[in-house]
Design an enzyme around this catalytic site. Structure first.
Site, mmCIF file in Angstrom:
data_model
loop_
_atom_site.group_PDB
_atom_site.id
_atom_site.type_symbol
_atom_site.label_atom_id
_atom_site.label_comp_id
_atom_site.label_asym_id
_atom_site.label_seq_id
_atom_site.Cartn_x
_atom_site.Cartn_y
_atom_site.Cartn_z
ATOM 1 N N ARG A 85 0.801 -1.227 0.000
ATOM 2 C CA ARG A 85 0.000 0.000 0.000
ATOM 3 C C ARG A 85 0.836 1.280 0.000
ATOM 4 O O ARG A 85 0.296 2.370 -0.081
ATOM 5 C CB ARG A 85 -0.917 0.010 1.221
ATOM 6 C CG ARG A 85 -2.007 -1.057 1.208
ATOM 7 C CD ARG A 85 -3.054 -0.713 2.252
ATOM 8 N NE ARG A 85 -4.133 -1.679 2.259
ATOM 9 C CZ ARG A 85 -4.342 -2.571 3.207
ATOM 10 N NH1 ARG A 85 -3.484 -2.647 4.219
ATOM 11 N NH2 ARG A 85 -5.349 -3.396 3.160
ATOM 12 N N HIS A 118 4.121 -11.718 -5.234
ATOM 13 C CA HIS A 118 3.381 -10.769 -6.077
ATOM 14 C C HIS A 118 3.882 -9.365 -5.794
ATOM 15 O O HIS A 118 3.970 -8.937 -4.652
ATOM 16 C CB HIS A 118 1.881 -10.849 -5.791
ATOM 17 C CG HIS A 118 1.040 -10.320 -6.918
ATOM 18 N ND1 HIS A 118 1.114 -9.017 -7.354
ATOM 19 C CD2 HIS A 118 0.113 -10.923 -7.709
ATOM 20 C CE1 HIS A 118 0.263 -8.833 -8.358
ATOM 21 N NE2 HIS A 118 -0.349 -9.985 -8.597
ATOM 22 N N TYR A 121 0.984 -3.403 -6.095
ATOM 23 C CA TYR A 121 0.016 -2.893 -7.061
ATOM 24 C C TYR A 121 0.241 -1.421 -7.384
ATOM 25 O O TYR A 121 -0.409 -0.872 -8.268
ATOM 26 C CB TYR A 121 -1.409 -3.111 -6.540
ATOM 27 C CG TYR A 121 -1.812 -4.551 -6.560
ATOM 28 C CD1 TYR A 121 -2.208 -5.169 -7.735
ATOM 29 C CD2 TYR A 121 -1.769 -5.318 -5.408
ATOM 30 C CE1 TYR A 121 -2.553 -6.503 -7.768
ATOM 31 C CE2 TYR A 121 -2.114 -6.653 -5.422
ATOM 32 C CZ TYR A 121 -2.511 -7.240 -6.607
ATOM 33 O OH TYR A 121 -2.845 -8.577 -6.637
ATOM 34 N N HIS A 158 2.477 -6.991 -12.363
ATOM 35 C CA HIS A 158 1.652 -6.493 -13.460
ATOM 36 C C HIS A 158 2.507 -5.536 -14.298
ATOM 37 O O HIS A 158 3.171 -4.663 -13.736
ATOM 38 C CB HIS A 158 0.434 -5.757 -12.918
ATOM 39 C CG HIS A 158 -0.545 -6.651 -12.221
ATOM 40 N ND1 HIS A 158 -1.711 -6.181 -11.663
ATOM 41 C CD2 HIS A 158 -0.544 -7.990 -11.993
ATOM 42 C CE1 HIS A 158 -2.379 -7.188 -11.115
ATOM 43 N NE2 HIS A 158 -1.684 -8.292 -11.305
ATOM 44 N N GLU A 194 2.858 -10.826 -15.684
ATOM 45 C CA GLU A 194 1.510 -11.418 -15.631
ATOM 46 C C GLU A 194 0.655 -10.927 -16.792
ATOM 47 O O GLU A 194 0.662 -9.733 -17.118
ATOM 48 C CB GLU A 194 0.846 -11.039 -14.304
ATOM 49 C CG GLU A 194 -0.495 -11.692 -14.080
ATOM 50 C CD GLU A 194 -1.020 -11.468 -12.668
ATOM 51 O OE1 GLU A 194 -2.248 -11.592 -12.462
ATOM 52 O OE2 GLU A 194 -0.208 -11.167 -11.767
ATOM 53 N N ASP A 228 -2.600 -15.923 -15.776
ATOM 54 C CA ASP A 228 -3.745 -15.788 -14.878
ATOM 55 C C ASP A 228 -5.000 -16.220 -15.623
ATOM 56 O O ASP A 228 -5.336 -15.660 -16.672
ATOM 57 C CB ASP A 228 -3.866 -14.335 -14.405
ATOM 58 C CG ASP A 228 -4.948 -14.139 -13.358
ATOM 59 O OD1 ASP A 228 -6.130 -14.414 -13.665
ATOM 60 O OD2 ASP A 228 -4.639 -13.691 -12.239
ATOM 61 N N HIS A 231 -7.824 -13.523 -15.901
ATOM 62 C CA HIS A 231 -7.434 -12.476 -16.845
ATOM 63 C C HIS A 231 -7.556 -12.975 -18.286
ATOM 64 O O HIS A 231 -8.035 -12.244 -19.163
ATOM 65 C CB HIS A 231 -5.997 -12.038 -16.571
ATOM 66 C CG HIS A 231 -5.807 -11.376 -15.249
ATOM 67 N ND1 HIS A 231 -4.576 -10.992 -14.771
ATOM 68 C CD2 HIS A 231 -6.693 -11.015 -14.295
ATOM 69 C CE1 HIS A 231 -4.708 -10.431 -13.584
ATOM 70 N NE2 HIS A 231 -5.986 -10.450 -13.271
ATOM 71 N N HIS A 265 -1.767 -18.255 -12.111
ATOM 72 C CA HIS A 265 -2.712 -17.803 -11.090
ATOM 73 C C HIS A 265 -4.053 -18.446 -11.388
ATOM 74 O O HIS A 265 -4.629 -18.242 -12.470
ATOM 75 C CB HIS A 265 -2.840 -16.280 -11.092
ATOM 76 C CG HIS A 265 -1.688 -15.583 -10.452
ATOM 77 N ND1 HIS A 265 -1.460 -14.226 -10.586
ATOM 78 C CD2 HIS A 265 -0.704 -16.050 -9.650
ATOM 79 C CE1 HIS A 265 -0.375 -13.898 -9.903
ATOM 80 N NE2 HIS A 265 0.093 -14.990 -9.329
ATOM 81 N N ASP A 278 -11.613 -7.597 -14.424
ATOM 82 C CA ASP A 278 -10.775 -8.416 -13.539
ATOM 83 C C ASP A 278 -11.545 -8.657 -12.246
ATOM 84 O O ASP A 278 -11.381 -7.946 -11.267
ATOM 85 C CB ASP A 278 -9.468 -7.665 -13.273
ATOM 86 C CG ASP A 278 -8.487 -8.470 -12.440
ATOM 87 O OD1 ASP A 278 -8.787 -9.630 -12.129
ATOM 88 O OD2 ASP A 278 -7.428 -7.931 -12.088
ATOM 89 N N HIS A 280 -12.235 -11.738 -9.761
ATOM 90 C CA HIS A 280 -11.935 -13.117 -9.379
ATOM 91 C C HIS A 280 -13.110 -13.762 -8.648
ATOM 92 O O HIS A 280 -13.846 -13.097 -7.913
ATOM 93 C CB HIS A 280 -10.707 -13.159 -8.478
ATOM 94 C CG HIS A 280 -9.444 -12.696 -9.141
ATOM 95 N ND1 HIS A 280 -8.204 -12.866 -8.560
ATOM 96 C CD2 HIS A 280 -9.228 -12.074 -10.327
ATOM 97 C CE1 HIS A 280 -7.276 -12.361 -9.365
ATOM 98 N NE2 HIS A 280 -7.882 -11.869 -10.441
ATOM 99 N N GLU A 310 -5.858 -16.968 -6.051
ATOM 100 C CA GLU A 310 -6.044 -15.588 -5.607
ATOM 101 C C GLU A 310 -7.547 -15.295 -5.530
ATOM 102 O O GLU A 310 -8.020 -14.301 -6.038
ATOM 103 C CB GLU A 310 -5.404 -14.607 -6.586
ATOM 104 C CG GLU A 310 -3.911 -14.711 -6.732
ATOM 105 C CD GLU A 310 -3.390 -13.729 -7.757
ATOM 106 O OE1 GLU A 310 -2.347 -13.121 -7.499
ATOM 107 O OE2 GLU A 310 -4.026 -13.567 -8.817
#
Length: 331
Positions: A85, A118, A121, A158, A194, A228, A231, A265, A278, A280, A310
């Site tokens: 974060r 991972h 983000y 990503h 990814e 993924d 995705h 993934h 996206d 999941h 995930e």
């Protein structure tokens, strides 16, 4: 971009102890499940092992990720290497490295090839904004250096986005330049790109875009791809049926090549095929469905590659791993 929500929700369950294995956070569902795990883990098949796991919490220390993976019967796992974060993080202490590596040796994860971290983000390695691009590159080097110190051989991320402000060509060039910079400052760790859903201005919804990045990377021995399933489905491959799955795998070989496949993934999809959303979903509860994942876990080309859940916390990781194992036909 959808975050692996299980990691954040499991943080409150992590055992805050020293490097010794914590007590199990919950009892096994039944003796039958325990016996089932044992049979699968001890398979004598000459085929490479099926490496199944989930994105697990690092709450209480990085070493707890290993114990959390063992708790759910995983033979592979994903994790964040630090808080995803914020840009800045505390340096990785030697004690943390020692505790993590001891846990990996204790539970058979030494070598780091069944571990797929991972990336943050926050990263946009193709950002049109010079400040964001610089911070993304610094963070990439820092996280890959963490992998190096922890003995982890893979690092998943990503690729980035044009943000609608630069061309796809320029964004791809910037992503490759970011990778070349990070690879020149680190050793051994493979940068794993990814595939994306094609949502917004992201790069990687088309396998050919990933190939173009790879083509610009100088050390191709240190670049790979994570496939993924959600995705790919959202990008237009209907892997709920055999024809769509074959089409996806044929295109992967044609445009990228299986020699670059380093991780998977495993995510079902709440949204429909070609939606570019996206979203999941738990295995078997989405648009891909159980039969779609039956094809995946029985594809020998994916053996020996970490396959990481995930999915939402509406289903336990342990149960989803058991479900996936129950679909394997060569036990």
């Amino acid at each position: 971009m959808q975050e692996p929500r299980r990691s954040e929700r499991l943080a409150g369950k992590a055992i805050k102890t020293d490097a010794s294995p914590p007590k199990l956070a919950r009892k096994r569902k039944s003796q039958q499940k325990i016996e089932s795990k044992g049979k699968i883990c001890s398979s004598s098949s000459s085929v490479l092992p099926l490496l199944l796991g989930a994105h697990v919490s690092i709450g209480g220390g990085l070493h707890n990720a290993v114990h959390n993976a063992i708790e759910i019967g995983a033979t592979a796992f994903g994790l964040f290497l630090r808080s995803q974060r914020q840009w800045q993080s505390k340096p990785l202490a030697d004690e943390t490295v020692d505790a993590f590596t001891r846990a990996c040796v204790q539970h058979g994860f030494e070598g780091g090839r069944a571990i797929l971290p991972h990336g943050s983000y926050l990263l946009n390695l193709g950002s049109p904004d010079e400040s964001t691009l610089a911070k993304s590159r610094d963070a990439l080097v820092e996280e890959m250096t963490r992998c190096e110190r922890l003995g982890i051989g893979l690092y998943n991320f990503h690729p980035g986005s044009t943000c609608g402000k630069i061309s796809i060509d320029e964004c791809i060039r910037r992503i490759a330049e970011s990778l070349n910079l990070a690879l020149s400052k680190t050793r051994r760790v493979v940068a794993v790109i990814e595939n994306m859903s094609g949502q917004g201005h992201t790069i990687g919804g088309d396998f050919r875009e990933i190939r173009r990045v790879i083509d610009l990377v100088q050390d191709k021995s240190r670049v790979g791809v994570c496939l993924d399933t959600c995705h790919a489905f959202a990008a237009g491959y209907d892997i709920s049926c055999a024809r769509g799955y074959d089409e996806m795998m044929d295109d992967f070989q044609k445009f990228i090549g299986f020699e670059y496949l380093r991780g998977v993934h495993l995510n079902d999809s709440k949204a429909g095929v070609g939606s570019h959303l996206d979203r999941h979903e738990n295995i078997g509860r989405g648009k891909i469905g159980r039969e779609g994942f039956r094809r995946i876990v029985n594809d020998v080309r994916l053996r020996g590659i970490p396959m990481i859940l995930e999915t939402p916390m509406t289903m336990d990781d342990e149960d989803e791993i058991l479900l996936l194992r129950s679909l394997v036909e060569d036990q």
